[in-house]
Write an enzyme that holds these catalytic residues in place. Structure first.
Site, short mmCIF file in Angstrom:
data_model
loop_
_atom_site.label_atom_id
_atom_site.label_comp_id
_atom_site.label_asym_id
_atom_site.label_seq_id
_atom_site.Cartn_x
_atom_site.Cartn_y
_atom_site.Cartn_z
N ASN A 8 0.79 -1.24 0.08
CA ASN A 8 -0.01 -0.18 0.19
C ASN A 8 1.28 1.05 0.11
O ASN A 8 1.16 1.69 1.31
CB ASN A 8 -0.51 -0.07 1.51
CG ASN A 8 -1.99 1.43 1.30
OD1 ASN A 8 -2.09 1.94 0.46
ND2 ASN A 8 -2.75 0.96 2.06
N LYS A 15 3.13 1.48 2.96
CA LYS A 15 3.01 -0.68 3.98
C LYS A 15 2.79 -1.55 3.55
O LYS A 15 2.46 -1.37 2.29
CB LYS A 15 0.64 0.46 4.60
CG LYS A 15 1.08 1.86 5.48
CD LYS A 15 -0.43 1.99 5.91
CE LYS A 15 -0.54 3.34 6.32
NZ LYS A 15 -2.37 3.36 6.43
N ARG A 96 -2.80 -1.97 -3.52
CA ARG A 96 -3.17 -1.03 -3.03
C ARG A 96 -3.61 -0.01 -5.00
O ARG A 96 -2.30 0.90 -4.87
CB ARG A 96 -3.23 0.26 -2.56
CG ARG A 96 -3.82 1.73 -2.22
CD ARG A 96 -3.42 2.28 -1.32
NE ARG A 96 -3.98 3.61 -1.30
CZ ARG A 96 -3.48 4.78 -0.60
NH1 ARG A 96 -2.59 4.84 -0.53
NH2 ARG A 96 -4.44 5.73 -0.69
N HIS A 184 -9.31 6.96 -1.68
CA HIS A 184 -9.44 6.19 -0.06
C HIS A 184 -10.44 5.47 0.08
O HIS A 184 -10.89 4.80 0.82
CB HIS A 184 -9.26 7.15 1.16
CG HIS A 184 -8.51 8.61 0.47
ND1 HIS A 184 -7.74 9.55 0.95
CD2 HIS A 184 -7.40 7.94 1.03
CE1 HIS A 184 -6.97 10.46 0.84
NE2 HIS A 184 -6.01 9.64 1.43
N LEU A 212 -7.95 11.31 7.45
CA LEU A 212 -7.17 12.54 7.82
C LEU A 212 -5.43 11.79 7.91
O LEU A 212 -5.40 11.20 8.57
CB LEU A 212 -7.31 13.68 9.04
CG LEU A 212 -9.22 14.28 8.59
CD1 LEU A 212 -9.59 14.56 10.58
CD2 LEU A 212 -9.05 14.58 7.91
N ARG A 244 -0.54 19.24 -1.06
CA ARG A 244 -1.91 19.05 -2.16
C ARG A 244 -2.33 20.61 -1.85
O ARG A 244 -3.05 20.15 -0.78
CB ARG A 244 -2.57 17.50 -2.30
CG ARG A 244 -1.72 16.74 -3.28
CD ARG A 244 -2.09 15.60 -3.41
NE ARG A 244 -2.04 14.55 -2.27
CZ ARG A 244 -2.66 12.95 -1.43
NH1 ARG A 244 -3.70 12.97 -2.46
NH2 ARG A 244 -1.95 12.64 -1.02
N MET A 287 1.72 17.20 9.79
CA MET A 287 1.28 17.11 11.21
C MET A 287 1.91 17.97 12.72
O MET A 287 1.90 18.03 13.58
CB MET A 287 -0.45 16.27 11.40
CG MET A 287 -0.99 17.28 12.67
SD MET A 287 -1.52 19.28 12.31
CE MET A 287 -2.81 19.01 10.96
N ARG A 288 2.66 16.16 13.05
CA ARG A 288 2.93 16.39 14.14
C ARG A 288 4.26 17.22 14.18
O ARG A 288 4.53 17.84 15.23
CB ARG A 288 3.68 14.71 14.71
CG ARG A 288 3.14 13.74 14.30
CD ARG A 288 3.96 12.35 14.18
NE ARG A 288 4.40 12.41 12.98
CZ ARG A 288 4.40 11.17 12.57
NH1 ARG A 288 4.86 9.89 12.84
NH2 ARG A 288 5.21 10.83 11.06
N ASN A 335 -4.62 9.77 15.79
CA ASN A 335 -3.16 10.14 16.65
C ASN A 335 -3.69 11.59 17.12
O ASN A 335 -2.98 11.83 18.49
CB ASN A 335 -1.85 9.67 15.75
CG ASN A 335 -1.97 8.65 15.69
OD1 ASN A 335 -2.39 7.76 17.04
ND2 ASN A 335 -2.25 8.40 13.73
N GLU A 382 -6.90 -1.00 5.90
CA GLU A 382 -6.36 -0.65 4.37
C GLU A 382 -6.22 -2.20 3.88
O GLU A 382 -6.37 -2.84 3.04
CB GLU A 382 -6.12 0.12 3.47
CG GLU A 382 -6.63 1.37 3.80
CD GLU A 382 -5.47 2.59 3.01
OE1 GLU A 382 -6.39 3.07 1.93
OE2 GLU A 382 -4.89 2.71 3.46
#
Length: 402
Positions: A8, A15, A96, A184, A212, A244, A287-288, A335, A382
Site C-alpha cells: 500500500n 505500508k 493498493r 481512499h 485525515l 496537496r 502534522m506532528r 492520533n 486498508e
C-alpha cells in the site's frame, strides 16, 4: 499454508502486510504488519514492523537520503520480510492502486493489458499511481508464481448519485471519463465493514468519515454506501493535505498558466508537491511537526486544515440529510487529539459533543454520553481489505480449477 503480501503505497509512505490464509471464509491472519514512513529525498525515513501479538520486530530510522523513493522503500520492505519469513511461499500479492478510472469497480488480476490501462490513469494521480504500478512491476519480477491483484481506491465510490459524480462542464467530458471518482475507498470500505460489525444500528444511519493523513478526504455514507466524497477527478480536490492544495478555484490555474508563465508540469509540481500544509507553513507536511513548531505559519496551516474539514463536514451533512455518526481515521485522525478537538468545537448545532477526556485518551468513542451524534476513532486497515480480496480471488481460482 497460503500466504499473501499486501503493498500500500501512499504519497510519502509504504505500508506492507504479510498474511496467512486460514481458509476461504475466515479473515486473513496478519503475521507481520509494518510501514516505511517519510519517504523522500532529504528525509530520514523510518521503518517499523510488528508481529500479530504486538512484538516489535524492527523500529529503525534510516540515514538521510537512504530511502529517496518508493522503489527503494519496496526493496527495503521485501528484504526485511524475507529475513523474517525466508521459507514462506507467497500465493498472492495484493496492491493498493489509487485510480481505477471508469473501468474497474472491483479487484482485478494484474495482467499486462490491465497494467497498460492503469498506466493511462497516472496523470490523474501522479503522486500515487506511478508508485503503485512500479510496486506491482517489481513484485511481478520478485514473485512470478504469485497471483497479483489490484484493489482500487476509486471502486467504493462508483455508485455515487449522478449529481455527486459530475461537473458542470460540457457532457462530452463526462463521457470521456472526466468525473468525480473519489479516493481512499479501501479505507472507507474498512470503516463501513467495521461499523457493520461493531454497531449495526450506526452502520445503517448517516455517517461522515474523516480520513485525515498526509492524504486527506471525507466521505458521506448512507447505510454503509458512499453517497458523496470531498475528492473528485483527481486526488487534489477537497481538503488541504500534506503537500496537496485541496479545493482550488480553477481561475488560479489560469493565472499560473497565463500570468506566471508556468508550464503544466510546473503547475502540477506546485499543486501536488509544494502546497497544502507544507506550502502554508513553509515548514513541513507533517502534522506532528506543525503542532510542535509553535510558529504563526504553522498555526495558520493547522487552522486552515481544520476550517476546511468543518466546511466539508457541513456540506456532507447536507448531502446526507443529517448525521448520526462521525468517524475519525488516518494518521492524523487517529492520533491528533488537537485536530479532533478543533474540528468538533462548537458543533453542538448538528448534535456533536466531544468528551475532552475520552478524546485525549484516544478512546474508541470520544463523544459525550449525551451527544446526539456518536463520535468514534476507528483505526483504518486498508491492508486487511486487500488481503480479503486476495483470499477471495484465490478461492475463485481454486473453485474454477476444481
Amino acid at each position: 499454508m497460503s500466504h499473501v503480501l499486501t503493498l500500500n503505497a501512499g504519497s510519502s509512505s509504504l505500508k506492507f502486510g504479510f498474511f496467512r490464509l486460514n481458509g476461504t471464509v475466515e479473515d486473513p491472519d496478519p503475521r507481520i504488519v509494518g510501514s516505511i514512513e517519510r519517504i523522500g529525498a532529504g528525509e530520514r525515513a523510518h521503518i517499523k514492523a510488528k508481529r500479530q501479538d504486538g512484538f516489535v520486530l524492527i523500529d529503525q530510522e534510516f540515514g538521510r537520503n537512504h530511502v529517496p523513493d518508493h522503489d527503494t522503500a519496496l526493496a527495503r520492505a521485501v528484504e526485511f520480510l524475507k529475513e523474517q519469513r525466508p521459507q514462506a511461499k507467497l500465493d498472492a500479492v495484493g496492491h493498493r492502486v489509487v485510480h481505477g478510472g471508469p473501468d474497474y469497480d472491483e479487484p482485478v488480476e494484474l495482467t499486462q493489458t490491465v497494467m497498460d490501462r492503469l498506466a493511462q490513469f497516472e496523470p490523474l494521480a501522479p503522486l500515487h499511481q506511478p508508485h503503485n504500478l512500479a510496486g506491482a512491476r517489481a513484485a511481478l519480477k520478485l514473485f512470478p508464481e504469485a497471483v497479483q491483484l489490484a484493489c482500487f481506491d476509486t471502486a467504493f465510490h462508483r455508485n455515487h448519485p449522478w449529481v455527486n459524480d459530475t461537473f458542470a462542464i460540457p457532457r462530452k467530458y463526462y463521457d470521456q471519463g472526466v468525473r468525480r471518482y473519489g479516493f481512499h475507498g479501501l479505507s472507507y470500505q474498512y470503516i463501513s465493514e467495521t461499523l457493520h460489525q461493531i454497531a449495526p444500528h450506526l452502520h445503517m444511519g448517516r455517517t461522515v468519515v474523516a480520513h485525515l493523513g498526509n492524504g486527506a478526504s471525507m466521505c458521506g455514507l448512507m447505510g454503509g454506501r458512499s453517497v458523496a466524497s470531498t475528492m473528485g477527478f483527481s486526488a487534489l480536490d477537497g481538503l488541504p493535505m500534506g503537500t496537496r492544495c485541496g479545493q482550488l478555484d480553477p481561475g488560479v490555474l489560469l493565472y499560473m498558466l497565463m500570468n506566471e508563465g508556468m508550464t503544466p508540469a510546473e503547475i502540477e509540481d506546485e499543486l501536488y508537491r509544494k502546497s497544502g500544509l507544507l506550502g502554508l507553513s513553509g515548514l513541513s507536511n507533517d502534522m506532528r511537526t506543525l503542532e510542535a513548531a509553535g510558529t504563526e505559519e504553522a498555526r495558520q496551516a493547522i487552522d486552515y486544515f481544520v476550517f476546511r474539514i468543518r466546511r466539508e463536514l457541513g456540506g456532507l451533512v447536507a448531502a446526507l440529510g443529517g448525521i448520526s455518526t462521525m468517524v475519525f481515521c488516518g494518521g492524523i485522525g487517529e492520533n491528533s487529539a488537537l485536530i479532533r478537538e478543533k474540528v468538533c468545537a462548537g458543533m453542538g448545532w448538528i448534535g456533536m459533543e466531544l468528551d475532552e477526556t475520552r478524546n485525549m485518551r484516544n478512546e474508541r468513542i470520544i463523544s459525550t454520553d449525551f451527544s446526539r451524534v456518536r463520535i468514534l476513532i476507528i483505526p483504518t486497515d486498508e491492508e486487511i481489505v486487500i488481503a480479503r480480496a486476495a483470499r477471495d480471488m484465490l478461492a475463485r481460482r481454486a473453485e474454477a480449477a476444481a
